[in-house]
Design a protein around this motif. Structure first.
Motif, mmCIF file in Angstrom:
data_model
loop_
_atom_site.group_PDB
_atom_site.id
_atom_site.type_symbol
_atom_site.label_atom_id
_atom_site.label_comp_id
_atom_site.label_asym_id
_atom_site.label_seq_id
_atom_site.Cartn_x
_atom_site.Cartn_y
_atom_site.Cartn_z
ATOM 1 N N ASP A 190 0.763 -1.222 -0.013
ATOM 2 C CA ASP A 190 0.061 0.053 0.068
ATOM 3 C C ASP A 190 0.729 1.397 0.002
ATOM 4 O OD1 ASP A 190 -2.275 -1.698 0.071
ATOM 5 O OD2 ASP A 190 -2.314 -1.855 2.248
ATOM 6 N N GLY A 191 1.867 1.449 -0.762
ATOM 7 C CA GLY A 191 2.688 2.571 -0.903
ATOM 8 C C GLY A 191 3.701 2.732 0.263
ATOM 9 N N GLY A 192 3.842 1.988 1.469
ATOM 10 C CA GLY A 192 4.574 2.094 2.423
ATOM 11 C C GLY A 192 5.296 0.787 2.916
ATOM 12 N N LEU A 193 6.086 0.626 3.793
ATOM 13 C CA LEU A 193 6.412 -0.493 4.360
ATOM 14 C C LEU A 193 5.750 -1.130 5.649
ATOM 15 C CD1 LEU A 193 10.374 0.553 4.547
ATOM 16 C CD2 LEU A 193 8.928 -0.508 2.654
ATOM 17 N N THR A 235 20.096 -6.460 20.308
ATOM 18 C CA THR A 235 19.685 -4.891 20.212
ATOM 19 C C THR A 235 18.916 -4.877 18.837
ATOM 20 O OG1 THR A 235 21.555 -4.515 18.298
ATOM 21 C CG2 THR A 235 22.051 -4.071 20.597
ATOM 22 N N TYR A 236 18.438 -3.755 18.365
ATOM 23 C CA TYR A 236 17.485 -3.588 17.423
ATOM 24 C C TYR A 236 18.309 -3.701 16.117
ATOM 25 C CZ TYR A 236 13.943 -1.306 20.541
ATOM 26 O OH TYR A 236 12.897 -0.928 21.372
ATOM 27 N N GLN A 237 17.984 -4.300 15.392
ATOM 28 C CA GLN A 237 18.446 -4.437 13.954
ATOM 29 C C GLN A 237 19.005 -3.086 13.421
ATOM 30 O OE1 GLN A 237 19.327 -7.589 13.421
ATOM 31 N NE2 GLN A 237 18.154 -7.821 15.317
ATOM 32 N N LYS A 238 20.175 -3.145 12.675
ATOM 33 C CA LYS A 238 20.689 -1.906 12.086
ATOM 34 C C LYS A 238 20.376 -2.016 10.871
ATOM 35 C CE LYS A 238 24.917 -1.112 14.649
ATOM 36 N NZ LYS A 238 24.533 -1.757 16.196
ATOM 37 N N THR A 239 19.818 -3.016 10.115
ATOM 38 C CA THR A 239 19.418 -3.189 8.804
ATOM 39 C C THR A 239 18.165 -4.245 8.658
ATOM 40 O OG1 THR A 239 21.623 -2.880 7.868
ATOM 41 C CG2 THR A 239 20.097 -4.014 6.269
ATOM 42 N N TYR A 240 17.206 -3.763 8.175
ATOM 43 C CA TYR A 240 16.068 -4.524 7.673
ATOM 44 C C TYR A 240 16.099 -4.873 6.058
ATOM 45 C CZ TYR A 240 14.827 -3.150 12.205
ATOM 46 O OH TYR A 240 14.837 -2.957 13.619
ATOM 47 N N PHE A 241 15.656 -5.993 5.574
ATOM 48 C CA PHE A 241 15.508 -6.255 4.224
ATOM 49 C C PHE A 241 14.013 -6.300 4.015
ATOM 50 C CE2 PHE A 241 19.898 -7.505 5.149
ATOM 51 C CZ PHE A 241 20.647 -6.928 4.309
ATOM 52 N N VAL A 242 13.583 -5.591 2.698
ATOM 53 C CA VAL A 242 12.213 -5.343 2.628
ATOM 54 C C VAL A 242 11.830 -6.376 1.220
ATOM 55 C CG1 VAL A 242 10.741 -3.683 1.604
ATOM 56 C CG2 VAL A 242 12.667 -3.018 2.943
ATOM 57 N N ILE A 243 11.109 -7.012 1.424
ATOM 58 C CA ILE A 243 10.570 -7.731 -0.038
ATOM 59 C C ILE A 243 9.350 -6.976 -0.323
ATOM 60 C CG2 ILE A 243 11.326 -10.175 0.927
ATOM 61 C CD1 ILE A 243 8.129 -10.478 1.868
ATOM 62 N N ASP A 244 8.755 -7.593 -1.736
ATOM 63 C CA ASP A 244 7.531 -6.703 -2.463
ATOM 64 C C ASP A 244 6.505 -7.856 -2.181
ATOM 65 O OD1 ASP A 244 9.001 -4.772 -3.641
ATOM 66 O OD2 ASP A 244 9.969 -6.042 -5.303
ATOM 67 N N SER A 245 6.854 -8.996 -1.855
ATOM 68 C CA SER A 245 5.826 -9.913 -1.789
ATOM 69 C C SER A 245 6.208 -11.291 -1.398
ATOM 70 C CB SER A 245 4.999 -10.169 -3.149
ATOM 71 O OG SER A 245 5.939 -10.781 -4.134
ATOM 72 N N PHE A 246 5.246 -12.220 -0.763
ATOM 73 C CA PHE A 246 5.939 -13.640 -0.419
ATOM 74 C C PHE A 246 6.207 -14.349 -1.481
ATOM 75 C CE2 PHE A 246 3.069 -12.315 3.242
ATOM 76 C CZ PHE A 246 4.111 -11.911 4.176
ATOM 77 N N GLU A 247 5.384 -13.942 -2.470
ATOM 78 C CA GLU A 247 5.722 -14.775 -3.837
ATOM 79 C C GLU A 247 7.286 -14.474 -4.266
ATOM 80 O OE1 GLU A 247 2.833 -13.059 -3.533
ATOM 81 O OE2 GLU A 247 1.630 -14.717 -4.186
ATOM 82 N N TRP A 290 7.403 5.498 0.697
ATOM 83 C CA TRP A 290 8.796 5.223 0.707
ATOM 84 C C TRP A 290 9.290 5.077 -0.587
ATOM 85 C CZ3 TRP A 290 11.800 4.328 5.107
ATOM 86 C CH2 TRP A 290 11.378 4.351 6.330
ATOM 87 N N ALA A 291 10.495 5.525 -0.947
ATOM 88 C CA ALA A 291 10.763 5.460 -2.271
ATOM 89 C C ALA A 291 12.098 4.696 -2.400
ATOM 90 C CB ALA A 291 11.068 6.936 -2.995
ATOM 91 N N GLN A 292 12.509 4.004 -3.071
ATOM 92 C CA GLN A 292 13.751 3.086 -3.289
ATOM 93 C C GLN A 292 14.756 3.743 -4.387
ATOM 94 O OE1 GLN A 292 12.811 -0.809 -4.260
ATOM 95 N NE2 GLN A 292 14.310 -1.821 -3.181
ATOM 96 N N ASP A 293 15.924 3.561 -4.014
ATOM 97 C CA ASP A 293 17.009 4.075 -5.047
ATOM 98 C C ASP A 293 16.749 3.279 -6.267
ATOM 99 O OD1 ASP A 293 17.892 5.274 -2.772
ATOM 100 O OD2 ASP A 293 19.907 4.331 -2.706
#
Ligand code: PHE
Ligand code: CO
Length: 296
Positions: A190-193, A235-247, A290-293
């Protein structure tokens, strides 16, 4: 009387000196939960449901509701299993705590999800060093109702059995994948994370930190990059990885990892907080966006 989990011994692993529990599958001793245990569940449940509105992904929120989980009482595994079995063929099994890797993989490969039967103490609402019932049940179980994610978890289990036979380095690579997806994954929606990782949804602080803090990196899913990236458990993570979908997650992890493990063995690991050329970093836009490089 409160039944305490039985600590069998401690073991030195790459995560530090960790308790090792009995590997047995145990019946959930539901009648032995105290009023305090049920109250702890209720407090955590209500707090997280509130925080996760608009933060957790749709699939997590909807499926949790489908189970009928409520603050009223600690859910019974057999009632959840009636829903889960029909939907995706998974079964929850009770355990005393963290399992040795191979036992864990074997459960997943057979569509059994081990759930720690005991719940944290009232003074541990915000943090404890090991998974308990709240983390396992509230955090992991909802997405097992999603057919694609359910298949991913089984594939991970099978991949784990395979990696275990290949060697310790392969296991480190594979465990990082679990960490940065199943435990601490973000998804674009929905346009966000949004959050789908169980380690995040079961933590009040990290649910906010992962989306709202300017500190951590949020990087587009990249299998090799993840397998090389170290992580911290305290500690809280320093990096999170973002998927577009479970597929996307399913497709990206479908190929045989054996050649990848061999190739990664020649490459250095990447520190948890590093950003590297080529990373598809997400930047916060106006409002929720959110926008991605690399986006135009
Ligand atoms: N494709 C992986 C392998 O060959 C198995 C796997 C699938 C691992 C999904 C993790 C997640 O080992
Ligand atoms: Co977990």
């Amino acid at each position: 009387m409160q039944i305490e989990p039985r600590r069998v011994e401690h073991q030195q692993t790459d995560k530090g000196y960790v308790p090792v529990y009995t590997t047995a599958v145990v019946e959930q001793p539901w009648a032995s939960y105290t009023r305090t245990d049920h109250q702890t569940w209720a407090t955590l449940f209500e707090r997280q449901r509130e925080i996760l509105k608009g933060r957790a992904c749709r699939e997590f929120l909807d499926n949790q509701a489908r189970f009928g989980m409520s603050p009223h009482a600690i859910p019974r595994f057999d009632e959840l299993n009636a829903v889960l079995g029909k939907a995706t063929g998974w079964t929850l099994v009770g355990v005393e705590g963290l399992l040795p890797e191979l036992d864990f993989f074997d459960h997943l490969a057979n569509r059994r999800f081990p759930v720690t039967w005991w719940i944290r103490k009232p003074e541990q609402l915000d943090y404890l060093a090991e998974p308990d019932l709240f983390h396992d049940l509230f955090g992991h179980v909802p997405l097992l109702l999603n057919p694609v994610f359910a298949d991913y978890m089984q594939a991970y289990g099978r991949g784990g059995v395979k990696a275990h036979a290949i060697g310790a380095e392969a296991l480190v690579n594979l465990t990082r994948l679990y960490w940065y997806t199943v435990e601490f994954g973000l998804i674009r929606q929905d346009g966000g994370l949004r959050i789908y990782g169980s380690g995040i949804v079961s933590s009040k602080g990290e649910s906010i930190h992962c989306l709202e803090s300017p500190a951590p990196n949020r990087i587009g899913f990249d299998l090799e990059r993840i397998m090389r990236t170290r992580y911290r458990i305290d500690t809280y993570q320093k990096t999170y990885f973002v998927i577009d979908s479970f597929e996307q997650l399913m497709e990206a992890t479908r190929p045989d990892f054996a050649p990848l493990y061999a190739q990664l063995a020649t490459q250095p690991s990447i520190p948890a907080g590093e950003v590297r050329p080529g990373d598809a970093v997400f930047q916060r836009g106006s409002g929720e966006g959110w926008a991605q490089d690399g986006d135009i």
